[in-house]
Enzyme design. Structure first.
Site, PDB file in Angstrom:
ATOM      1  CG  ASP A  35      -2.252   0.752   1.094  1.00  0.00           C
ATOM      2  OD1 ASP A  35      -2.058   2.286   0.894  1.00  0.00           O
ATOM      3  OD2 ASP A  35      -3.157   0.282   1.133  1.00  0.00           O
ATOM      4  CG  LEU A  50      -0.598   1.109  -7.448  1.00  0.00           C
ATOM      5  CD1 LEU A  50      -1.795   0.999  -7.738  1.00  0.00           C
ATOM      6  CD2 LEU A  50      -0.161  -0.641  -7.306  1.00  0.00           C
ATOM      7  CE1 TYR A 138     -13.314   2.991  -7.795  1.00  0.00           C
ATOM      8  CE2 TYR A 138     -15.792   3.151  -7.790  1.00  0.00           C
ATOM      9  CZ  TYR A 138     -14.515   2.335  -7.603  1.00  0.00           C
ATOM     10  OH  TYR A 138     -14.626   1.115  -6.825  1.00  0.00           O
ATOM     11  CE  LYS A 142     -12.126   0.292  -9.484  1.00  0.00           C
ATOM     12  NZ  LYS A 142     -10.755  -0.477  -8.802  1.00  0.00           N
TER      13      LYS A 142
END
Length: 269
Positions: A35, A50, A138, A142
């Site tokens: 994380d 990331l 958002y 996805k």
């Protein structure tokens, strides 16, 4: 596919990650935690964004599978969503490709199809084949993640189960959530099924408990070996007494994505 022993859990400090840190090890998994925020009580967790390719590749190295929960879990500016949810998931799959990881479970969302009209009572459940209708940046991210998973399967043989998660909390907190609730225990059951199913290619499945008021079809998840045990109905009477039934004329109740389909979208989903 044999049950993986070591699984990388990204987003381990988040709400869902915190729940799964407790519930997945009894299935026999050794979790490697990742994380960008410190993970409480986990001194061995990898703390990096990331975007840190070297840290991410090191986190992926040697694991049997990845559960990818990291990213922004609500609406934000496009630039924020781009960095965390679009570029971030691409970095994740590149690391998996480079390190030879063959199975990913990707936390997608019902918001990928959020502008789908909410089913009327007694109507057919929403299936996986319903067209994508994202309700936010958002939700758009996805859908991108699902397509990226499909591409990496076709190009590189990485198998993915993309789970369109409803709302995973210890108990439902709204009348809408009675239809999309995923209990933490059922979430762990579903993740275990997604990690251990024989061949999944790229599979998209809705993720919720066996709710009496369920809006979508769980057959794809069940085909993985998922057997949900929980139902939101015991919470229904109190929630309806406090909040009332859903009003189909209210923009926040008319679509699958709920308040995410309003301007501005609001939390919780």
């Amino acid at each position: 596919m044999p049950a993986p022993r070591t699984v990388l859990l990204t987003g381990a400090a988040g709400g869902l990650g915190t729940l799964m840190r407790e519930l997945l090890p009894p299935y026999g998994y050794r979790l490697r935690l990742f994380d960008e925020r410190p993970v409480p009580d986990a001194p061995d967790a990898i703390t990096a964004p990331l975007a840190d390719r070297e840290a991410l590749r090191a986190a992926v190295r040697g694991v049997d599978a990845i559960i990818h929960l990291a990213g922004i879990s609500l609406e934000a500016s496009f630039d924020q969503i781009l960095r965390a949810n679009i570029e971030g998931v691409h970095q994740l799959y590149e690391a998996a490709r480079e390190e030879g990881v063959r199975r990913v479970v990707f936390a997608s969302s019902n918001h990928a199809v959020g502008f789908t009209p909410r089913p009327a009572d007694g109507s057919a459940a929403i299936g996986i084949g319903t067209p994508r209708r994202p309700d936010t940046f958002y939700g758009l991210s996805k859908g991108f993640g699902e397509d990226l998973a499909s591409l990496y399967h076709d190009l590189h043989g990485i198998e993915t189960v993309s789970l369109r998660i409803g709302s995973c909390f210890p108990e439902p907190t709204s009348v809408r959530m009675l239809s999309i609730w995923l209990s933490p225990a059922d979430c762990a059951r579903l993740l275990h099924a997604a990690l251990t199913a024989e061949y999944v290619g790229h599979t998209v499945a809705y993720a919720s408990s066996a709710n009496t008021r369920l809006w979508w079809d769980l057959s794809t998840a069940r085909a993985l070996g998922y057997e949900p045990q929980d139902d939101s109905e015991p919470y229904a009477a109190a929630l309806i007494a406090a909040q009332g039934e859903l009003d189909p004329d209210d923009p926040a109740h008319a679509h699958l994505g709920g308040a995410f389909c309003t301007d501005p979208p609001r939390w919780p989903h």
